[in-house]
Scaffold this motif. Structure first.
Motif, PDB file in Angstrom:
ATOM      1  N   ARG A  41       3.118  -3.775   8.464  1.00 42.94           N
ATOM      2  CA  ARG A  41       4.321  -3.093   8.941  1.00 42.94           C
ATOM      3  C   ARG A  41       4.894  -2.237   7.814  1.00 42.94           C
ATOM      4  NH1 ARG A  41       6.126  -8.534   8.434  1.00 42.94           N
ATOM      5  NH2 ARG A  41       7.642  -8.822   6.745  1.00 42.94           N
ATOM      6  N   PRO A  42       5.537  -1.138   8.150  1.00 41.41           N
ATOM      7  CA  PRO A  42       6.157  -0.293   7.120  1.00 41.41           C
ATOM      8  C   PRO A  42       7.299  -1.037   6.439  1.00 41.41           C
ATOM      9  CG  PRO A  42       5.926   0.888   9.205  1.00 41.41           C
ATOM     10  CD  PRO A  42       5.651  -0.551   9.493  1.00 41.41           C
ATOM     11  N   THR A  43       7.404  -0.882   5.143  1.00 41.42           N
ATOM     12  CA  THR A  43       8.499  -1.535   4.416  1.00 41.42           C
ATOM     13  C   THR A  43       9.793  -0.798   4.614  1.00 41.42           C
ATOM     14  OG1 THR A  43       7.910  -0.270   2.423  1.00 41.42           O
ATOM     15  CG2 THR A  43       6.974  -2.473   2.660  1.00 41.42           C
ATOM     16  N   ARG A  44       9.735   0.500   4.840  1.00 46.47           N
ATOM     17  CA  ARG A  44      10.956   1.266   5.047  1.00 46.47           C
ATOM     18  C   ARG A  44      11.468   1.019   6.451  1.00 46.47           C
ATOM     19  NH1 ARG A  44      11.049   7.507   3.492  1.00 46.47           N
ATOM     20  NH2 ARG A  44      10.749   6.465   1.484  1.00 46.47           N
ATOM     21  N   GLY A  45      12.683   0.480   6.523  1.00 42.41           N
ATOM     22  CA  GLY A  45      13.282   0.195   7.814  1.00 42.41           C
ATOM     23  C   GLY A  45      12.690  -1.004   8.512  1.00 42.41           C
ATOM     24  N   ALA A  46      11.929  -1.839   7.787  1.00 39.99           N
ATOM     25  CA  ALA A  46      11.288  -2.985   8.436  1.00 39.99           C
ATOM     26  C   ALA A  46      12.286  -4.027   8.885  1.00 39.99           C
ATOM     27  CB  ALA A  46      10.282  -3.620   7.472  1.00 39.99           C
TER      28      ALA A  46
ATOM     29  N   VAL B  50       0.860  -1.181   0.000  1.00 36.51           N
ATOM     30  CA  VAL B  50       0.000   0.000   0.000  1.00 36.51           C
ATOM     31  C   VAL B  50       0.898   1.233   0.000  1.00 36.51           C
ATOM     32  CG1 VAL B  50      -1.785   1.288   1.231  1.00 36.51           C
ATOM     33  CG2 VAL B  50      -1.797  -1.220   1.261  1.00 36.51           C
ATOM     34  N   ALA B  51       0.684   2.129  -0.970  1.00 35.19           N
ATOM     35  CA  ALA B  51       1.440   3.383  -1.043  1.00 35.19           C
ATOM     36  C   ALA B  51       0.625   4.500  -0.413  1.00 35.19           C
ATOM     37  CB  ALA B  51       1.784   3.721  -2.495  1.00 35.19           C
ATOM     38  N   LEU B  52       1.186   5.188   0.574  1.00 37.83           N
ATOM     39  CA  LEU B  52       0.497   6.278   1.259  1.00 37.83           C
ATOM     40  C   LEU B  52       0.871   7.618   0.639  1.00 37.83           C
ATOM     41  CD1 LEU B  52       1.016   5.153   4.973  1.00 37.83           C
ATOM     42  CD2 LEU B  52      -0.904   4.644   3.454  1.00 37.83           C
ATOM     43  N   VAL B  53      -0.061   8.557   0.738  1.00 30.90           N
ATOM     44  CA  VAL B  53       0.222   9.910   0.240  1.00 30.90           C
ATOM     45  C   VAL B  53       1.368  10.523   1.034  1.00 30.90           C
ATOM     46  CG1 VAL B  53      -0.729  12.221  -0.067  1.00 30.90           C
ATOM     47  CG2 VAL B  53      -2.152  10.209  -0.521  1.00 30.90           C
ATOM     48  N   ASP B  54       1.350  10.344   2.345  1.00 29.40           N
ATOM     49  CA  ASP B  54       2.418  10.835   3.212  1.00 29.40           C
ATOM     50  C   ASP B  54       3.127   9.633   3.826  1.00 29.40           C
ATOM     51  OD1 ASP B  54       4.127  12.147   4.858  1.00 29.40           O
ATOM     52  OD2 ASP B  54       2.600  13.114   6.107  1.00 29.40           O
ATOM     53  N   PRO B  55       4.355   9.313   3.382  1.00 26.92           N
ATOM     54  CA  PRO B  55       5.058   8.149   3.933  1.00 26.92           C
ATOM     55  C   PRO B  55       5.285   8.232   5.438  1.00 26.92           C
ATOM     56  CG  PRO B  55       6.111   8.923   1.910  1.00 26.92           C
ATOM     57  CD  PRO B  55       5.104   9.954   2.294  1.00 26.92           C
ATOM     58  N   ALA B  56       5.228   9.440   5.996  1.00 28.22           N
ATOM     59  CA  ALA B  56       5.445   9.577   7.440  1.00 28.22           C
ATOM     60  C   ALA B  56       4.316   8.952   8.251  1.00 28.22           C
ATOM     61  CB  ALA B  56       5.593  11.052   7.809  1.00 28.22           C
ATOM     62  N   ASP B  57       3.173   8.707   7.612  1.00 25.74           N
ATOM     63  CA  ASP B  57       2.028   8.101   8.318  1.00 25.74           C
ATOM     64  C   ASP B  57       2.079   6.576   8.306  1.00 25.74           C
ATOM     65  OD1 ASP B  57       1.061  10.633   8.743  1.00 25.74           O
ATOM     66  OD2 ASP B  57      -0.216  10.632   6.956  1.00 25.74           O
ATOM     67  N   ALA B  58       3.161   5.990   7.800  1.00 29.39           N
ATOM     68  CA  ALA B  58       3.223   4.534   7.636  1.00 29.39           C
ATOM     69  C   ALA B  58       3.092   3.803   8.966  1.00 29.39           C
ATOM     70  CB  ALA B  58       4.517   4.143   6.936  1.00 29.39           C
ATOM     71  N   GLN B  59       3.788   4.283  10.004  1.00 27.00           N
ATOM     72  CA  GLN B  59       3.746   3.594  11.289  1.00 27.00           C
ATOM     73  C   GLN B  59       2.355   3.654  11.900  1.00 27.00           C
ATOM     74  OE1 GLN B  59       6.279   1.796  12.555  1.00 27.00           O
ATOM     75  NE2 GLN B  59       4.896   1.146  14.189  1.00 27.00           N
TER      76      GLN B  59
END
Length: 283
Positions: A136-141, A111-120
């Motif tokens: 879980r967020p893929t970035r830094g997972a 899932v791609a979010l408009v604001d990646p900062a909201d991933a967590q």
């Protein structure tokens, strides 16, 4: 029709690719550029995909386009042999005979979010809402043991060692240059220049030299980055960008180079300015 001597990785299913000539409306697919170049495929060709190497369950598709695979550092050196299908065509191709249509399931969804900062926050909300779902967020997972985190720390260590070693070399070079100007400093002291005035001149000269050196290094990097990227992209047949000089990198370089240059000139000149006038003129 002639079978190709490779297999195509397709959503975890290995599919043999066969050339085939057939007329009429066909479902469309996209072919990776590397695969198209290796096998001489072009837009408008027809191919057959199957889930076994013998082609027993082959289905015919129309090549609607050729795409550049997303660069992936983890697959550097591998030649992508990929095709992209519409989801209904993929399900029809890979569905087991014992599985009724419409009962297929997926194991993972990106899932791609408009604001990646909201991933967590988004993943925590999904985990609390849907039982059995793991989001879980893929970035830094992967945590601190991630391959790219390890590489980043390794590069940071190399950068620190390189900067320290170059600083020692710069200090030694400045000591030699200052020693050659011993007589000039002595004459300036004899005609009435104070230590602080000479030190200001030396520091201003150091700032100019450091800025010129940093600007030359950045300009050289900007000029060479294109050639470096083209060589390695050709060598590994990828669109991956290996070197990118951004304004942030340039400013960081200046922020490191100028203070180090000024510090080296100050350290090398201070001992000379503390000597007596007669010692400077060797009288």
């Amino acid at each position: 029709m002639r079978p190709l001597v490779f297999l195509v990785a397709l959503s975890g299913v290995w599919c043999g690719l066969l050339l085939h000539a057939q007329e009429g409306p066909l479902p469309s697919i996209l072919i990776a550029r590397q695969l198209a170049e290796i096998e001489g495929l072009a837009v408008g060709d027809t191919v057959e995909l199957a889930t076994d190497a013998q082609g027993g369950t082959a289905r015919t598709f129309h090549v609607a386009g050729i795409y550049e695979p997303t660069p992936d550092p983890m697959r550097l050196g591998e030649t992508p042999r990929e095709v992209r299908l519409h989801l209904p065509d993929l399900l029809e191709l890979t569905r087991d005979e014992s599985t009724p249509a419409g009962t297929e399931y997926v194991e993972a969804i990106n899932v791609a979010l408009v604001d990646p900062a909201d991933a967590q926050a988004f993943s925590e909300r999904l985990n609390a809402t849907i039982p059995g779902l793991v989001a879980r967020p893929t970035r830094g997972a992967a945590g601190s043991g991630s391959t790219f985190v390890v590489l980043e720390r390794f590069h940071l260590a190399i950068a620190i060692v390189t900067v320290l070693a170059s600083s020692v070399f710069l200090l030694a070079l400045m000591l030699m240059l200052v020693e050659e100007r011993r007589a000039t400093v002595g004459v300036l002291r004899l005609i009435g220049f104070r230590r602080s005035r000479i030190l200001q001149h030396v520091l201003a000269e150091g700032v100019v030299i450091a800025l010129a050196g940093a600007a030359f290094g950045i300009l050289l990097s900007v000029v060479m980055q294109g050639g470096i990227n083209q060589f390695f992209q050709w060598r590994y047949d990828t669109a991956l960008v290996f070197v990118r000089i951004t304004p942030g990198v340039a400013l960081r370089s200046i922020a490191v180079a100028v203070p180090l240059g000024v510090a080296a000139i100050f350290a090398s000149s201070w001992s000379l300015l503390r000597e007596e006038v007669l010692a400077l003129t060797r009288r």
